[in-house]
Design a protein around this motif. Structure first.
Motif, short mmCIF file in Angstrom:
data_model
loop_
_atom_site.label_atom_id
_atom_site.label_comp_id
_atom_site.label_asym_id
_atom_site.label_seq_id
_atom_site.Cartn_x
_atom_site.Cartn_y
_atom_site.Cartn_z
N ASP A 60 0.71 -1.18 -0.37
CA ASP A 60 -0.03 0.03 -0.03
C ASP A 60 1.04 1.27 0.07
O ASP A 60 0.50 2.26 -0.24
CB ASP A 60 -1.10 -0.07 1.01
CG ASP A 60 -0.52 -0.21 2.56
OD1 ASP A 60 0.74 -0.40 2.80
OD2 ASP A 60 -0.97 -0.24 3.70
N GLY A 65 0.20 4.68 -2.50
CA GLY A 65 -0.99 4.28 -3.02
C GLY A 65 -1.15 3.98 -4.17
O GLY A 65 -1.79 3.18 -5.37
N GLU A 68 -0.78 0.23 -6.61
CA GLU A 68 -1.28 -0.58 -5.87
C GLU A 68 -2.42 -0.12 -7.31
O GLU A 68 -3.53 -1.08 -8.44
CB GLU A 68 -2.55 -0.42 -4.88
CG GLU A 68 -1.37 -2.04 -4.54
CD GLU A 68 -2.26 -1.94 -2.91
OE1 GLU A 68 -1.65 -2.75 -1.97
OE2 GLU A 68 -2.99 -0.60 -1.81
N THR A 86 0.17 -8.16 -1.80
CA THR A 86 0.85 -6.93 -1.25
C THR A 86 0.54 -6.86 0.14
O THR A 86 0.74 -7.63 0.93
CB THR A 86 -1.22 -5.95 -1.27
OG1 THR A 86 -0.57 -4.27 -1.78
CG2 THR A 86 -1.98 -6.43 -0.93
N MET A 88 1.38 -4.46 4.49
CA MET A 88 0.23 -2.92 4.91
C MET A 88 0.79 -3.05 5.97
O MET A 88 1.62 -4.48 6.32
CB MET A 88 -1.57 -3.62 5.25
CG MET A 88 -1.16 -4.37 6.03
SD MET A 88 -1.19 -3.86 7.78
CE MET A 88 -2.12 -2.70 8.56
N SER A 109 -6.99 -1.23 5.69
CA SER A 109 -6.03 -0.94 4.84
C SER A 109 -6.05 -2.17 3.82
O SER A 109 -6.44 -1.85 2.42
CB SER A 109 -4.57 -1.79 5.41
OG SER A 109 -4.03 -0.29 6.22
N ASP A 112 -8.92 -0.53 1.71
CA ASP A 112 -8.22 0.45 0.80
C ASP A 112 -7.42 -0.80 -0.06
O ASP A 112 -7.39 0.28 -1.90
CB ASP A 112 -7.39 1.89 1.30
CG ASP A 112 -8.16 2.56 2.30
OD1 ASP A 112 -9.38 3.08 2.62
OD2 ASP A 112 -7.61 2.62 3.27
N SER A 113 -6.88 -1.12 -0.05
CA SER A 113 -5.96 -2.03 -1.31
C SER A 113 -6.59 -2.72 -2.07
O SER A 113 -6.75 -2.64 -3.11
CB SER A 113 -4.94 -3.03 -0.35
OG SER A 113 -4.39 -2.58 -0.03
N ARG A 116 -8.33 0.03 -4.59
CA ARG A 116 -7.19 0.10 -5.06
C ARG A 116 -6.74 -0.27 -6.79
O ARG A 116 -6.65 -0.79 -7.11
CB ARG A 116 -5.68 0.40 -4.56
CG ARG A 116 -5.67 2.00 -3.39
CD ARG A 116 -4.84 2.57 -3.72
NE ARG A 116 -4.52 1.59 -2.33
CZ ARG A 116 -4.27 2.24 -1.31
NH1 ARG A 116 -5.29 3.09 -0.81
NH2 ARG A 116 -3.40 1.00 0.22
N LEU A 117 -6.36 -2.14 -6.27
CA LEU A 117 -5.88 -3.04 -6.81
C LEU A 117 -7.26 -3.66 -8.15
O LEU A 117 -7.14 -4.23 -8.83
CB LEU A 117 -5.60 -4.17 -6.11
CG LEU A 117 -4.82 -4.19 -5.30
CD1 LEU A 117 -4.07 -4.92 -4.49
CD2 LEU A 117 -3.01 -3.85 -6.13
N VAL A 122 -7.59 -10.69 -1.86
CA VAL A 122 -5.37 -10.69 -2.61
C VAL A 122 -5.44 -11.88 -1.62
O VAL A 122 -5.90 -12.82 -1.12
CB VAL A 122 -5.22 -10.02 -1.54
CG1 VAL A 122 -3.70 -9.45 -1.46
CG2 VAL A 122 -5.73 -8.34 -1.60
N TYR A 125 -1.20 -12.08 1.74
CA TYR A 125 -1.64 -10.01 2.27
C TYR A 125 -0.71 -10.18 3.56
O TYR A 125 -0.36 -11.24 4.33
CB TYR A 125 -3.16 -10.22 3.27
CG TYR A 125 -2.88 -8.61 3.04
CD1 TYR A 125 -3.25 -7.67 2.45
CD2 TYR A 125 -3.60 -8.18 4.12
CE1 TYR A 125 -2.94 -6.59 3.00
CE2 TYR A 125 -3.92 -7.35 5.18
CZ TYR A 125 -3.84 -6.06 4.07
OH TYR A 125 -4.04 -4.61 4.23
#
Length: 339
Positions: A60, A65, A68, A86, A88, A109, A112-113, A116-117, A122, A125
């Motif tokens: 992240d 940001g 990502e 990813t 954090m 987090s 948010d990831s 963005r992704l 994920v 992680y």
């Protein structure tokens, strides 16, 4: 491309994986690292996937940001081809709770990831570093919840010591929670510190090892010697990270040049091949700014070093023996040989 199993999972990842730290970011240090735009990012990702790379690692904090976000834009319908990782922990804003591994920050987090992704989960992680404040019990419970919710497939860690990693594994096993399947650590011919305790732990506990900065931040790229860099724009020339013992590192570079000449190839390719030859290494994460750099590094997967090559490189880069290593190696303490 060859593939290795991550720990005891049933997941296989490419021996060389793509690091996304060069994607996006117009402020330092991200600008120096790469600052690639969406077109450049798409070109690199496409080239890597076409060569069989299936693990892409970001965080992240990379480009605050932006890495990502760009990765989410360019993956598109190739998302299924990727084991997407990813991380954090790092500070992502000015507020008091926008850093660390509290349940609050982990959940925020992760959401948010995912946004963005542009994905609903994920694959790996990872916590990015040790949080000295939050107990492992809180962090691991939150990560276990994320796995149970289907937002995370596997969890891992980065930059932990051996005792920290072992404590985390113990907490997870005691509580019946999802267990770290891998550790991401710095490892190169110029930095072999993890061989003291971390590598033996990972092999004993059957955990995967994802290596970051296998070229020591570009120091082992072939652009550097005792007189400095042949490329003034090289990242290492502007940003000396990770730290190294300079004299030992230049001895390593001298030896790399000898081995590289023997194989009629480049220094970077030999340095990466050495990392891949080490027992316990699952995948080495490589970064690039241009497709030709990526192609040169990916060629390391096809280079097989001889016993002579490995012995020469091991000798020039070996760590000095520290206590209690030297006394545990004392043969007078060993049992007699049995038939």
């Amino acid at each position: 491309m060859q593939y290795s199993q991550i720990g005891t999972t049933g997941v296989f990842v490419s021996r060389l994986s793509l690091g996304a730290m060069s994607f996006g970011g117009r402020e330092e240090p991200w600008k120096t690292v790469g600052g690639l735009d969406v077109k450049e990012t798409g070109r690199l990702v496409g080239a890597a996937l076409d060569r069989g790379v299936n693990l892409i690692d970001t965080a992240d904090v990379y480009g605050t940001g932006a890495s990502e976000d760009l990765l989410g834009q360019v993956l598109g319908d190739r998302r299924r081809d990727v084991v997407l990782a990813t991380k954090m922990t790092a500070r992502m804003g000015p507020g008091p709770n926008e850093v660390g591994q509290s349940r609050l920050h982990i959940m925020r987090s992760l959401e948010d990831s995912l946004r963005r992704l542009r994905t609903d989960h994920v694959d790996l992680y990872q916590i990015h570093n040790m949080d000295p404040i939050t107990p492992f019990e809180e962090s691991l419970a939150a990560l276990d919840d994320a796995v149970r919710q289907g937002k995370v497939r596997y969890i891992g860690a980065s930059n932990l010591t051996a005792w920290q990693m072992m404590k985390a594994v113990g907490v997870s096993e005691r509580r019946g929670w999802a267990r770290f399947c891998s550790l991401q650590s710095y490892y190169s011919l110029a930095g072999r510190d993890i061989e003291r305790e971390i590598l033996p732990l990972l092999r004993e506990e059957k955990l995967g090892l994802l290596v970051w900065s296998p070229l020591a931040g570009g120091l082992l790229s072939g652009k550097f010697d005792r007189n400095g860099s042949s490329d003034g724009g090289a990242r290492r020339a502007q940003y000396e990270f990770p730290p190294v013992n300079a004299e030992r590192a230049y001895d390593v570079i001298d030896a790399l040049r000898v081995v590289a000449a023997r194989h009629e190839t480049g220094v970077a390719r030999v340095a990466l091949a050495w990392v891949l030859a080490q027992p316990g290494v699952t995948s080495a994460i490589i970064g690039a700014k241009r497709p030709d750099q990526l192609e040169e590094n990916l060629a390391a997967a096809d280079l097989e070093l001889t016993a002579e090559d490995l012995a020469e490189l091991d000798a020039v880069s070996a760590l000095p023996v520290e206590y209690p290593g030297w006394i545990q190696a004392d043969r007078s303490y060993r049992y007699p040989q049995t038939a």
